[in-house]
Write an enzyme that holds these catalytic residues in place. Structure first.
Site, PDB file in Angstrom:
ATOM      1  N   LEU A   1       0.824  -1.209   0.000  1.00  0.00           N
ATOM      2  CA  LEU A   1       0.000   0.000   0.000  1.00  0.00           C
ATOM      3  C   LEU A   1       0.858   1.259   0.000  1.00  0.00           C
ATOM      4  O   LEU A   1       0.399   2.326  -0.369  1.00  0.00           O
ATOM      5  CB  LEU A   1      -0.937   0.006   1.206  1.00  0.00           C
ATOM      6  CG  LEU A   1      -1.954  -1.146   1.274  1.00  0.00           C
ATOM      7  CD1 LEU A   1      -2.753  -1.078   2.566  1.00  0.00           C
ATOM      8  CD2 LEU A   1      -2.890  -1.109   0.075  1.00  0.00           C
TER       9      LEU A   1
ATOM     10  N   GLY B   1       9.280   1.689   7.397  1.00  0.00           N
ATOM     11  CA  GLY B   1       8.909   0.360   6.917  1.00  0.00           C
ATOM     12  C   GLY B   1       7.806   0.388   5.890  1.00  0.00           C
ATOM     13  O   GLY B   1       7.181   1.414   5.666  1.00  0.00           O
TER      14      GLY B   1
ATOM     15  N   ASP C   1       5.521  15.366  10.712  1.00  0.00           N
ATOM     16  CA  ASP C   1       5.555  14.920   9.319  1.00  0.00           C
ATOM     17  C   ASP C   1       4.181  15.064   8.667  1.00  0.00           C
ATOM     18  O   ASP C   1       3.756  14.187   7.917  1.00  0.00           O
ATOM     19  CB  ASP C   1       6.058  13.469   9.249  1.00  0.00           C
ATOM     20  CG  ASP C   1       6.640  13.114   7.880  1.00  0.00           C
ATOM     21  OD1 ASP C   1       7.157  14.027   7.191  1.00  0.00           O
ATOM     22  OD2 ASP C   1       6.563  11.945   7.482  1.00  0.00           O
TER      23      ASP C   1
HETATM   24  N1  I85 Z   1      -4.507   2.169   3.000  1.00  0.00           N
HETATM   25  N2  I85 Z   1       2.577   7.889   3.301  1.00  0.00           N
HETATM   26  C1  I85 Z   1       2.651   7.426   1.934  1.00  0.00           C
HETATM   27  C2  I85 Z   1      -2.572   2.945   4.263  1.00  0.00           C
HETATM   28  N3  I85 Z   1      -4.506   2.052   5.310  1.00  0.00           N
HETATM   29  N4  I85 Z   1      -0.055   4.362   4.568  1.00  0.00           N
HETATM   30  C3  I85 Z   1       2.143   5.590   4.185  1.00  0.00           C
HETATM   31  N5  I85 Z   1       3.471   5.473   6.294  1.00  0.00           N
HETATM   32  C4  I85 Z   1       2.469   4.904   7.027  1.00  0.00           C
HETATM   33  C5  I85 Z   1       2.255   5.086   2.745  1.00  0.00           C
HETATM   34  C6  I85 Z   1       3.117   5.985   1.876  1.00  0.00           C
HETATM   35  C7  I85 Z   1       1.718   7.068   4.155  1.00  0.00           C
HETATM   36  O1  I85 Z   1       2.566   4.776   8.245  1.00  0.00           O
HETATM   37  C8  I85 Z   1       1.132   4.824   4.966  1.00  0.00           C
HETATM   38  C9  I85 Z   1       1.272   4.516   6.302  1.00  0.00           C
HETATM   39  C10 I85 Z   1       0.138   3.818   6.719  1.00  0.00           C
HETATM   40  C11 I85 Z   1      -0.669   3.744   5.595  1.00  0.00           C
HETATM   41  C12 I85 Z   1      -1.985   3.141   5.512  1.00  0.00           C
HETATM   42  C13 I85 Z   1      -2.679   2.780   6.666  1.00  0.00           C
HETATM   43  C14 I85 Z   1      -3.948   2.239   6.524  1.00  0.00           C
HETATM   44  C15 I85 Z   1      -3.840   2.399   4.194  1.00  0.00           C
HETATM   45  C16 I85 Z   1       3.506   5.451   4.859  1.00  0.00           C
HETATM   46  C17 I85 Z   1      -4.150   2.467   1.709  1.00  0.00           C
HETATM   47  C18 I85 Z   1      -5.097   2.097   0.632  1.00  0.00           C
HETATM   48  C19 I85 Z   1      -5.329   2.972  -0.421  1.00  0.00           C
HETATM   49  C20 I85 Z   1      -6.245   2.636  -1.435  1.00  0.00           C
HETATM   50  C21 I85 Z   1      -6.862   1.403  -1.404  1.00  0.00           C
HETATM   51  C22 I85 Z   1      -6.631   0.539  -0.368  1.00  0.00           C
HETATM   52  C23 I85 Z   1      -5.734   0.887   0.642  1.00  0.00           C
HETATM   53  O2  I85 Z   1      -3.110   2.996   1.453  1.00  0.00           O
HETATM   54  C24 I85 Z   1      -7.291  -0.805  -0.316  1.00  0.00           C
HETATM   55  F1  I85 Z   1      -7.768  -1.120  -1.490  1.00  0.00           F
HETATM   56  F2  I85 Z   1      -6.467  -1.723   0.067  1.00  0.00           F
HETATM   57  F3  I85 Z   1      -8.248  -0.768   0.562  1.00  0.00           F
END
Ligand code: I85
Length: 351
Positions: free
Chosen positions: A28, A34, A144
């Site tokens: 994702l 990480g 951040d």
């Molecule tokens: N869901 N900064 C950019 C994502 N759900 N994303 C990032 N650090 C984190 C990713 C890179 C944020 O701690 C991040 C973190 C946590 C998440 C996170 C948490 C919970 C998601 C880096 C998605 C997503 C997006 C579209 C569709 C879907 C999921 O990113 C799905 F289809 F799976 F449902």
């Protein structure tokens, strides 16, 4: 002011994560510490997001602060934490609610039904401010806050916007605690001694100002002319607070919105608004009454295309600079200090 009670320590489960979750290969995103992959809770079939962190002091701090922040509806909640050997390394596996709506600015870009309005921008700012107020009241600075860390729960409608990634979060110490330490006498305490807390929090307010600016027009207040590394010119403009509200994009935006941005992008951190002041400003507190002026944001974000990646990179770099600059002004502890007068006192004490 009452001192905060120590929070009950929660420790990660040592049971294997795979006993409870099916982990997929779908990545994702990549965080500071990480990667984040999709997973499904076996018992319920509920989709979750799993962040894999190599175990370290830094990772433990991220998890601890994120856990403490999980009570706010505008912060991505932690569901479970496992302490496992994973891929041959000791890891912390953080299971979070899965945000299926994607990133904030992606959504504004995709916004189809009519233009994105100033009122919608105010509603979004209100959500983010609720998260930041929760953190600052819990003595946590996020450090951040940027577009990629603002995610929606679901696709439209009724989506809730939430803040994520505590990889740079820091516990701040409030003035009451500082004054409890024996080396300060309240009558003589200098403002900078009470400072560090304020500096870390003011970094969040600056970021809020930048996010608000982009929400209202689709481009950032500061950018370098050639992209890539943060240029000397851009650094200078940030330091001097040189930005403006150019026409035609800003022509119809309310004066209240512009004044609020000015208060958040104030160059001097001690003059910058606090989260409380931002929350009580009319534009944020009465966000439902903000004029429904159509904005250029959606169109400009779409037209920007590839430059959005640069905008994001630039924000990442300026946040890094800000964290370094602010960490430098932090007050040394008595042991670290090498002040002539203090050394005299230390010597006297040991003599
Ligand atoms: N869901 N900064 C950019 C994502 N759900 N994303 C990032 N650090 C984190 C990713 C890179 C944020 O701690 C991040 C973190 C946590 C998440 C996170 C948490 C919970 C998601 C880096 C998605 C997503 C997006 C579209 C569709 C879907 C999921 O990113 C799905 F289809 F799976 F449902």
């Amino acid at each position: 002011m009452a001192l905060q009670q120590p929070t009950t320590e929660r420790s990660p489960t040592t049971e294997p994560v795979t006993d409870y979750y099916d982990i997929s290969d779908t990545v994702l995103g990549l965080g500071i510490n990480g990667k984040v992959v999709q997973c499904v809770e076996r018992r319920t079939g509920i989709k979750r997001a799993l962040k894999v962190l190599r175990d370290s002091t830094k990772a433990r701090r991220e998890v601890d602060l994120h856990w403490r922040a999980s009570g706010c509806i505008h912060i991505v909640a932690i569901v479970d934490v496992f302490d496992n050997t994973y891929g041959g390394h000791r890891c912390l596996l953080v299971v979070m609610e899965c945000m299926e709506g994607g990133e904030l600015f992606q959504r504004i870009q995709d916004h189809q039904d009519g233009a994105f309005t100033e009122r919608q921008a105010a509603e979004i700012m209100h959500s983010i401010c609720v998260a930041v107020r929760y953190l600052h009241e819990s003595n946590i600075a996020h450090r951040d806050i940027k577009p990629e860390n603002l995610l929606y729960t679901t696709a439209y409608p009724n989506a809730v916007l939430k803040l994520t990634d505590f990889g740079f979060a820091k516990e701040t110490h409030n003035a009451a605690e500082t004054l409890q330490t024996p080396c300060y006498t309240p009558y003589y305490v200098a403002p900078e001694v009470l400072g560090p807390d304020k500096y870390d929090k003011s970094c969040d307010i600056w970021s809020l100002g930048v996010v608000m600016y982009i929400l209202l027009c689709g481009f950032p207040p500061f950018y370098s002319n050639h992209g890539l590394a943060i240029s000397p010119g851009m650094k200078k403009r940030i330091r001097l607070g040189q930005y403006d509200f150019p026409d035609p994009e800003w022509l119809d935006v309310s004066k209240e919105a512009k004044n609020l941005i000015k208060g958040m992008l104030s160059v001097n951190p001690s003059e910058r608004l606090s989260i409380q002041q931002v929350m009580t400003s009319r534009w944020v507190s009465a966000h439902r009454q903000v004029p429904q002026t159509p904005l250029c944001t959606g169109r400009l974000l779409r037209e920007g295309g590839d430059t959005w990646v640069e905008v994001q990179d630039e924000m990442t770099r300026s946040l890094a600079t800000m964290r370094v600059d602010y960490d430098q002004v932090q007050i040394k502890t008595l042991d670290q200090s090498n002040n002539a007068l203090l050394n005299k006192r230390k010597n006297k004490a040991t003599a």
